[in-house]
Design an enzyme around this catalytic site. Sequence first.
Site, PDB file in Angstrom:
ATOM      1  CG  HIS A 111      -1.649  -1.296   1.418  1.00 59.18           C
ATOM      2  ND1 HIS A 111      -1.196  -2.219   2.327  1.00 59.18           N
ATOM      3  CD2 HIS A 111      -2.728  -1.841   0.815  1.00 59.18           C
ATOM      4  CE1 HIS A 111      -1.972  -3.298   2.282  1.00 59.18           C
ATOM      5  NE2 HIS A 111      -2.910  -3.096   1.373  1.00 59.18           N
TER       6      HIS A 111
HETATM    7 FE1  FES Z   1       0.150  -1.841   3.806  1.00 58.83          FE
HETATM    8 FE2  FES Z   1       2.811  -2.137   3.981  1.00 58.83          FE
HETATM    9  S1  FES Z   1       1.692  -0.409   3.328  1.00 58.83           S
HETATM   10  S2  FES Z   1       1.247  -3.598   4.426  1.00 58.83           S
END
Ligand code: FES
Length: 141
Positions: A106
């Site tokens: 993410h």
């Molecule tokens: Fe979501 Fe690393 S940014 S698990």
Amino acid sequence: AASVEVDISSVTEGMSLTVKWRGKPIFIRNRTPKEVDDAKNTALSALKDPIARNANLASDAPATDIDRSAGAGKEKWLIMVGICTHLGCIPLGESGEYGGWFCPCHGSTYDTAGRIRSGPAPENMAIPPYQFVSDTHIKIG
Ligand code: FES
């Protein structure tokens, strides 16, 4: 075993080694002088998480570079649990806008001290309990 001993003599400057401890990846990085300087020159006020998250220090120790690293004289060594504090993916090294780690899940970015700098992760990557048993060997756990 509860602890694991690692020979770090082959980890030259700018190199990393990943070992497993209690099923978790542990990143062992021999940081370059630039990486150390970049982290040292970052104001605590610029950090999303100002706590060191270092199991070897008090729980409220600040996230200075020295308190994230292996300490005075060993600042080049960064030893941390290589798990993103968002949802547990494994970040990629030497990546991301802060020159540290980038989590592909993410988009969290960590700096050269493994401190969260942008994205959804709430905390710096954790520093596990460890100690140097000699100049070339560390014991994790
Ligand atoms: Fe979501 Fe690393 S940014 S698990």
